[in-house]
Enzyme design. Structure first.
Site, short mmCIF file in Angstrom:
data_model
loop_
_atom_site.label_atom_id
_atom_site.label_comp_id
_atom_site.label_asym_id
_atom_site.label_seq_id
_atom_site.Cartn_x
_atom_site.Cartn_y
_atom_site.Cartn_z
N GLY A 49 0.79 -1.22 0.00
CA GLY A 49 0.00 0.00 0.00
C GLY A 49 0.82 1.27 0.00
O GLY A 49 0.33 2.33 0.39
N GLY A 50 2.10 1.18 -0.41
CA GLY A 50 2.93 2.37 -0.45
C GLY A 50 3.58 2.74 0.87
O GLY A 50 4.38 3.67 0.93
N ARG B 201 -4.05 -11.59 -0.75
CA ARG B 201 -5.31 -11.14 -0.17
C ARG B 201 -6.21 -10.59 -1.27
O ARG B 201 -5.81 -10.52 -2.44
CB ARG B 201 -5.04 -10.02 0.85
N GLU C 281 15.38 -2.32 -4.65
CA GLU C 281 15.35 -2.81 -6.02
C GLU C 281 15.67 -1.69 -7.00
O GLU C 281 15.47 -0.50 -6.72
CB GLU C 281 14.01 -3.45 -6.35
N HIS D 53 2.70 -0.14 -14.05
CA HIS D 53 2.42 -1.04 -12.94
C HIS D 53 1.20 -1.86 -13.33
O HIS D 53 0.09 -1.35 -13.39
CB HIS D 53 2.16 -0.23 -11.67
#
Length: 449
Positions: free
Chosen positions: A162-163, A290, A198, A206
């Site tokens: 979620g950032g 999820r 990364e 995205h």
């Protein structure tokens, strides 16, 4: 099928799951903090249990309280929704230890997939392309990893998503401050301050693939979602299918996901997230074990109720269909947050004085908001999702604009105007955009930084 299920969440996700349970003729038990007393999800449920004070740490993140609520109400299973404990292996184990079925993957699979470093390592070993990077337990390790892959780099929380706990770093000089801030944020959000580093792929799209998998090894991919319109690494608008992929890329990505699911023994709903580079190559970045906020766009293009499928899989039923799900048309989801554009989109709690959702063909609104609803300051600012479907992308955009114009939400500042400006913009209409959309377009209402 289960007879009674605890919904271990709040707000829009709890409302969504409760409605799915009722359609399956299953009783729903809601939980709530003192800040959510009288909220819509507590009134829709068959029973509601107060689990603690307003603080999430003492309520929606309190594993003993949630398990106790499920036990005293004699639930068969627990649905975690998204956020909070949805990707916490300890919560899964606590459910299993108390004879509660967790609607999601096993604790072992969740632990392996939830750790970004381990997930990349494991999937990379079976041929899934991954972004170059490394796990880091210290600033010195981060420096070494950054020198190896080259700047710019991205720091990410190894647990959660979620950032939260995410920082872009352009050069070695900015690494110490970014590392400290990202680690502290990850620790506060997920109880785990470890980071993964990364290489930055830019410009990038995205793109994520929705998947369902059953205990018999059946795998069904529901196509991809384009999630490149983001602010501070938080998705704002999603669409399916992605305007960036051709059919060959789409098929290759879905086959990669199906192979990965079988390799790690994944069961239930999940989302594999990728970056797509300017050359069309795609790289795995993480697996969300999820339900996703943006799952409705996949539901609209496939006709498959993902929440219902989650519950059926958890109850031991096999998927009625495997392979690649048939799909048709184009869907767009716009998130509406209670945020103040005049104050750098800071969360804006308050009371909703009037709420009138858009109506009409091809329009769906997922929300927990109604007239008089309280938006507390303690939780996520998402208050509604406007999702539209039409046969073609161009007509779906027109429908999204009409729906956003029709939406009335008075009492708290929202991101509605910003969403309107994005959807109406030439770059979005063209479909040729990347994760740098806000920086590149400098849209006035959005206030790109």
């Amino acid at each position: 099928m289960f007879s009674r299920v605890l919904v271990a969440n709040r707000g829009e996700v709890a409302v969504r799951v409760i409605r799915a349970l009722h359609e399956l003729d299953v009783e729903a038990v809601a939980v709530y903090s003192t800040a959510d007393d009288g909220a819509l999800h507590t009134r829709l449920a068959d029973r509601a249990v107060r689990i603690g004070p307003a603080s999430a740490a003492e309520s929606y993140l309190n594993i003993p309280s949630l398990v106790a609520a499920a036990t005293i109400t004699e639930c068969d299973a627990v649905h975690p929704g998204w956020g909070f404990l949805a990707e916490n292996p300890a919560f899964v184990r606590a459910c299993e230890d108390n004879d509660l079925v967790f609607v999601g993957p096993s604790a072992d699979v969740m632990a392996r997939s939830g750790d970004k470093a381990q997930a990349k390592r494991e999937l990379g070993e079976v041929g899934v392309p991954v972004v170059p990077g490394a796990e880091t337990a210290s600033l010195d390790q981060a420096r070494a990893a950054a020198e190896d892959v080259g700047f710019p780099v991205l720091l990410k929380a190894r647990a959660g998503g979620g950032g939260k706990g995410m920082r872009q770093v352009q050069s070695a000089d900015g690494l110490p401050d970014a590392y400290g801030r990202a680690s502290a944020e990850a620790l506060a959000a997920f109880g785990d301050g470890r980071l993964y580093l990364e290489k930055t792929i830019a410009p990038a799209r995205h793109v994520e693939v929705q998947v369902l998998a059953d205990a018999d090894g059946g795998v069904l991919t529901l196509g991809e979602r384009e999630c490149s319109i983001q602010r501070r690494h938080q998705k704002l608008i999603e669409e399916s299918p992605s305007p960036a992929l051709d059919e060959g890329q789409r098929q290759e990505m879905e086959e990669t996901v199906a192979r990965a699911c079988r390799q790690i023994g994944y069961v239930n709903a999940g989302t594999f997230e990728f970056l797509v580079g300017p050359d069309g190559a795609f790289y795995f970045i993480e697996l969300n074990a999820r339900l996703q906020v943006e799952h409705p766009v996949s539901e609209l293009v496939t006709g498959i109720d993902i929440v219902r499928a989650q519950l059926q899989i958890a109850a031991g039923k096999p998927l009625p269909l495997t392979g690649r799900a048939p799909r048709r048309g184009h869907a767009i989801e716009v998130r509406i947050n209670a945020e103040d554009p005049s104050h750098a989109f800071a969360p804006a709690p308050g009371v909703v004085e009037r709420f009138r959702p858009p109506l009409g063909p091809g329009v769906r609104v997922d929300t927990h908001v109604e007239d008089g609803a309280k938006i507390p300051p303690y939780y996520d600012s998402l208050i509604a999702k406007v999702i539209v479907w039409d046969a073609e992308r161009t007509s779906a955009i027109a429908r999204a604009l009409r729906a956003l114009h029709d939406l009335e939400l008075v009492g708290v500042p929202t991101t509605r105007e910003a969403a309107l400006e994005i959807v109406a913009s030439k770059p979005f209409r063209s479909g040729d955009y990347s994760t740098a959309f806000l920086d590149e377009t400098q849209l006035e209402a959005v206030g790109a930084e």
